[in-house]
Design an enzyme around this catalytic site. Structure first.
Site, PDB file in Angstrom:
ATOM      1  N   ASP A   8       0.957  -1.270  -0.095  1.00 30.10           N
ATOM      2  CA  ASP A   8       0.048   0.108  -0.155  1.00 30.10           C
ATOM      3  C   ASP A   8       0.834   1.316  -0.013  1.00 30.10           C
ATOM      4  OD1 ASP A   8      -2.254   1.908   0.324  1.00 30.10           O
ATOM      5  OD2 ASP A   8      -1.680   1.921   2.324  1.00 30.10           O
ATOM      6  N   ASP A  10      -0.391   5.095   1.098  1.00 32.10           N
ATOM      7  CA  ASP A  10      -0.343   6.075   2.374  1.00 32.10           C
ATOM      8  C   ASP A  10      -0.609   5.223   3.468  1.00 32.10           C
ATOM      9  OD1 ASP A  10      -1.197   9.018   1.268  1.00 32.10           O
ATOM     10  OD2 ASP A  10      -2.381   7.517  -0.268  1.00 32.10           O
ATOM     11  N   ASP A 166      -1.759  -0.631   6.248  1.00 31.51           N
ATOM     12  CA  ASP A 166      -1.911   0.077   7.411  1.00 31.51           C
ATOM     13  C   ASP A 166      -3.354   0.428   7.946  1.00 31.51           C
ATOM     14  OD1 ASP A 166      -2.534   3.324   7.161  1.00 31.51           O
ATOM     15  OD2 ASP A 166      -2.154   2.251   5.318  1.00 31.51           O
TER      16      ASP A 166
END
Length: 221
Positions: A8, A10, A166
């Protein structure tokens, strides 16, 4: 056994949450909406802009919503020129290349943000393929479609991949595609990431348990 690592963007490669929070806060205040951290985490973090805007600002027309999203992301980029990678990012990306593993970036971020952040982080030439939800699939995270597409394009089965995420939506997406997922606790409580299916949660890419795990995985080849 590993053939590919999927990242991922961000919150995983770089902690952009404080800047996104500020940009959303400023933009929503123009519409009389005061946003706190709980609001951000429950209704914005990890979701696609069209979904967020339809939820929070349903009175906007399609054109107005698109303009709002463009302005919000432009504000984010204004705030973001000094972004730095999360600790250990350069190390794991270099290791991934050394091991001959495929690398994919799998993100809900708009393409302009992706290009901007990869250039800022000096990672523009690192990934074999960049998967952008708004361009590549009809449903972004938490739907598993974008991770399934990554597996398809790399021609591998889920057991040969490892994902780093995250956010709750990202964890759901990767786990939903059957991929072993490691949570990066840069933006959310570690236990929440475990509860959503992450089999390991680490603070960043310098974590010793991560390196022990991936080293063991490569020895199985």
């Amino acid at each position: 056994m590993l053939a590919a690592i999927l990242f991922d963007l961000d919150g995983t490669l770089v902690n952009t949450d404080p800047l996104h929070f500020q940009a959303w806060q400023e933009m929503l205040l123009n519409h009389g909406i005061e946003m706190d951290e709980a609001f951000y985490q429950s209704r914005i973090s990890g979701r696609l802009n069209p979904v967020i805007i339809q939820d929070i600002l349903p009175h906007l027309t399609l054109e107005e919503g698109e303009k709002f999203a463009e302005d919000k992301e432009a504000r984010f980029r204004d705030l973001a020129p000094l972004l730095k990678p999360l600790a250990g990012v350069e190390k794991i990306l270099a290791w991934t290349k050394e091991q001959g593993l495929k690398t994919g970036l799998v993100t809900n971020a708009p393409r302009k943000n992706v290009d901007f952040m990869l250039a800022t982080l000096e990672l523009a030439e690192i990934f074999d393929t960049v998967f952008v939800a708004e361009e590549d699939v009809t449903e972004g995270k938490p739907d598993p479609a974008i991770y399934k597409l990554a597996l398809e394009r790399f021609n591998i089965t889920p057991d040969l991949a490892l994902a780093f995420e995250d956010s709750p939506s990202g964890i759901r997406s990767a786990v939903g595609a059957g991929i072993r997922t490691i949570g990066i606790a840069s933006t959310h409580d570690p236990q929440k990431l475990y509860d959503l299916g992450a089999f390991k949660v680490i603070p960043d890419f310098t974590d010793l348990s991560l390196w022990s795990f991936i080293t063991d995985e490569m020895q199985l080849l």
